[in-house]
Design a protein around this motif. Structure first.
Motif, PDB file in Angstrom:
ATOM      1  N   ARG A 132       1.720   4.551  -0.907  1.00 14.86           N
ATOM      2  CA  ARG A 132       0.508   5.299  -0.568  1.00 14.86           C
ATOM      3  C   ARG A 132      -0.247   5.605  -1.862  1.00 14.86           C
ATOM      4  O   ARG A 132      -0.333   6.754  -2.297  1.00 14.86           O
ATOM      5  CB  ARG A 132       0.843   6.589   0.190  1.00 14.86           C
ATOM      6  CG  ARG A 132       1.496   6.392   1.552  1.00 14.86           C
ATOM      7  CD  ARG A 132       0.552   5.713   2.556  1.00 14.86           C
ATOM      8  NE  ARG A 132       1.198   5.540   3.844  1.00 14.86           N
ATOM      9  CZ  ARG A 132       1.928   4.481   4.180  1.00 14.86           C
ATOM     10  NH1 ARG A 132       2.118   3.497   3.299  1.00 14.86           N
ATOM     11  NH2 ARG A 132       2.470   4.388   5.369  1.00 14.86           N
ATOM     12  N   ASN A 139      -7.252   1.786   1.622  1.00 20.18           N
ATOM     13  CA  ASN A 139      -6.702   2.898   2.414  1.00 20.18           C
ATOM     14  C   ASN A 139      -5.558   2.380   3.290  1.00 20.18           C
ATOM     15  O   ASN A 139      -5.455   2.687   4.472  1.00 20.18           O
ATOM     16  CB  ASN A 139      -7.793   3.550   3.278  1.00 20.18           C
ATOM     17  CG  ASN A 139      -7.422   4.960   3.701  1.00 20.18           C
ATOM     18  OD1 ASN A 139      -6.425   5.525   3.248  1.00 20.18           O
ATOM     19  ND2 ASN A 139      -8.214   5.537   4.578  1.00 20.18           N
ATOM     20  N   SER A 141      -1.962   1.547   5.016  1.00 16.71           N
ATOM     21  CA  SER A 141      -0.792   2.279   5.508  1.00 16.71           C
ATOM     22  C   SER A 141      -0.110   1.445   6.601  1.00 16.71           C
ATOM     23  O   SER A 141       0.910   0.800   6.359  1.00 16.71           O
ATOM     24  CB  SER A 141      -1.188   3.658   6.042  1.00 16.71           C
ATOM     25  OG  SER A 141      -2.194   3.540   7.038  1.00 16.71           O
ATOM     26  N   LYS A 142      -0.716   1.425   7.798  1.00 21.84           N
ATOM     27  CA  LYS A 142      -0.164   0.664   8.914  1.00 21.84           C
ATOM     28  C   LYS A 142      -1.029  -0.570   9.191  1.00 21.84           C
ATOM     29  O   LYS A 142      -2.222  -0.584   8.885  1.00 21.84           O
ATOM     30  CB  LYS A 142      -0.115   1.539  10.167  1.00 21.84           C
ATOM     31  CG  LYS A 142       0.801   2.751  10.033  1.00 21.84           C
ATOM     32  CD  LYS A 142       0.772   3.580  11.311  1.00 21.84           C
ATOM     33  CE  LYS A 142       1.688   4.801  11.181  1.00 21.84           C
ATOM     34  NZ  LYS A 142       1.660   5.633  12.404  1.00 21.84           N
TER      35      LYS A 142
END
Length: 483
Positions: A132, A139, A141-142
């Protein structure tokens, strides 16, 4: 300086010959028998390699004409002939040469050079990530629910192959943790494309994975390392122990004779570590260390206060130039101002193009003007995880969609890309700067701070000195407006 002007004028005069243009147009025409072009076949013959088909009379004529031209060009540019022949044994180099020749035929000699296809595609392969990072432009993450399927990814590779793209760098998110990573690396390499990856390096701490990736055809690994201090790196990356695993990944790759680079995003947290980072790179035996501009986009918007001031950036780039002259490894920066700084510090004897650290030569300024500093939409473009196209991974402007359009059409017809290729459209001071053809300012930083990709780069000390407090005031106003 005489040599640079002579090379450009010589190229213009050469391409001004109608006979030469007819020959070159013929040699770059696509081959109906399955080869990309006659030029690719000629270059392969020059490299001493063989195709399975016999040499036609037409190919032999083209070979002789092109051979004489290349011999003359290498002599003028002071390029060692044996080194040139060795280089074109690499299909990626041949692809790059074809892009250059096609571009010269279509556009003529321009400064910076307009290209019929990008040298490099940075492909944000997935939005999934195991870290992160505070400055993450994506941006990440997933994974996004709209990400390309494997079949669609293979179609993207096919489109880029047809366009003649020489190099693809898979980025993210973290591409190495995606199940399609090795499959796409293998397919790109099979087609003669130079496959690279921008990674946090953690996956390569597994020696078995590192071996599989290299066997699949991965040729360059650029590993993010944001500090020589493990605590600072882990804080920036959002995971304790990340530094140790990343360095282990670098060590594993170097041990396997892989081409490895270290990438550090420069902020107030680490910009004084430049010399130490280069020293660490030398100790780890990597090929290069590249210092990335901080761009206020993605999660980076939340830490704009960590961006360098123009004076800090100038001092940092001066240090990069000094290290590039004395280090045994390549030292570079993605900051386009590096070309201007190196030109000024060397009293006009050297000009290091952005992203590159070629051998010292009197013709470096000509090369720098050819490359043209900021490459967004000019020498490279970006693909998002869902197949959408943007000029740069740091410049979140969507200009096309590979699910609906062909890449070559997007590259040729995008209005945004056409504007990015025209330095005369830049707002002052960038648009009036005598270094605009070797620098041009970072278009992503201009967009990140002003919402306008043609605005001035607020990180340039020279630009700030020209505009005084205007830039600083506008930046402050824009930042407050976007909080």
């Amino acid at each position: 300086m005489v040599l640079e002007v002579d090379v450009i004028n010589l190229a213009r005069k050469f391409l001004g010959s109608q006979f030469i243009r007819i020959v070159l147009k013929n040699i770059i025409r696509e081959d109906l028998e399955g080869y990309r072009s006659e030029l690719d076949h000629v270059l392969t013959l020059m490299a001493g390699e063989e195709y399975l088909r016999s040499i036609s009379l037409k190919c032999m004529v083209n070979y002789l004409l092109f051979y004489r031209f290349i011999k003359f060009a290498t002599r003028v540019l002071r390029i060692d002939w044996d080194e040139f022949v060795e280089a074109i044994k690499d299909p990626c180099i041949r692809r790059g040469m074809e892009v250059v020749f096609r571009s010269l035929i279509i556009y003529g000699v321009t400064v910076p050079q307009k290209l019929c296809a990008p040298f490099l595609i940075v492909w944000n392969f997935t939005n999934m990530c195991n870290l992160r990072c505070k400055h993450c432009y994506q941006n990440a993450s997933k994974p996004l629910p709209s990400e390309l399927t494997l079949s669609e990814k293979l179609d993207v590779i096919d489109q880029l192959d047809r366009a003649g793209v020489p190099l693809i760098a898979l980025s993210g998110g973290e591409p190495t943790i995606h199940p399609d990573f090795l499959k796409i690396v293998k397919e790109g390499a099979r087609r003669g494309i130079y496959m690279a990856v921008a990674t946090n390096g953690i996956k390569f701490s597994d020696e078995d994975f590192a071996e599989k990736a290299l066997k699949a055809g991965l040729r360059y690994v650029e590993v993010s390392l944001d500090s020589v201090n493990s605590e600072i790196h882990d804080e920036i990356r959002g995971m304790k122990g990340a530094w140790e695993r990343t360095v282990k990944g670098i060590t594993n790759l170097v041990k396997k004779n892989a081409s490895v680079g270290i990438a550090m995003t420069v902020t107030k947290l680490n910009f004084k570590e430049v010399e130490e980072m280069v020293k660490l790179g030398e100790e780890l035996n990597v090929k290069r260390v590249v210092f990335f501009n901080f761009i206020p986009t993605g999660r980076g918007k939340e830490i704009t206060e960590l961006d360098l001031s123009p004076r800090e950036r100038e001092e940092f780039l001066q240090k990069v130039y000094e290290l590039s002259c004395k280090s045994r490894i390549q030292v570079a920066s993605t900051s386009p101002q590096l070309a201007r700084v190196s030109w000024q510090m060397s009293s006009g004897m050297q000009c290091i193009p952005t992203h590159f650290t070629p051998p010292k030569s009197q013709s470096l300024k000509a090369l720098a003007e050819f490359i043209g500093g900021c490459g967004a939409g000019r020498i490279y473009a970006a693909i998002q995880p869902d197949g959408k196209i943007s000029p740069c991974v740091f410049l979140p402007i969507i200009i096309g969609d590979l699910r609906k359009e062909n890449f070559q059409e997007i590259w040729n017809n995008s209005i945004v890309l056409r504007k990015l290729r025209n330095r005369d459209l830049l707002e002052k001071p960038c648009g009036e700067c005598p270094y605009r053809y070797v620098c041009g300012g970072c278009r992503a930083r201009a967009y990140g701070y002003f919402g306008n990709y043609l605005a001035p780069d607020p990180g340039c000390l020279r630009g700030q000195m020209i505009l005084g407090e205007v830039v600083a005031t506008t930046m402050k106003s824009f930042s407050l407006h976007n909080c």
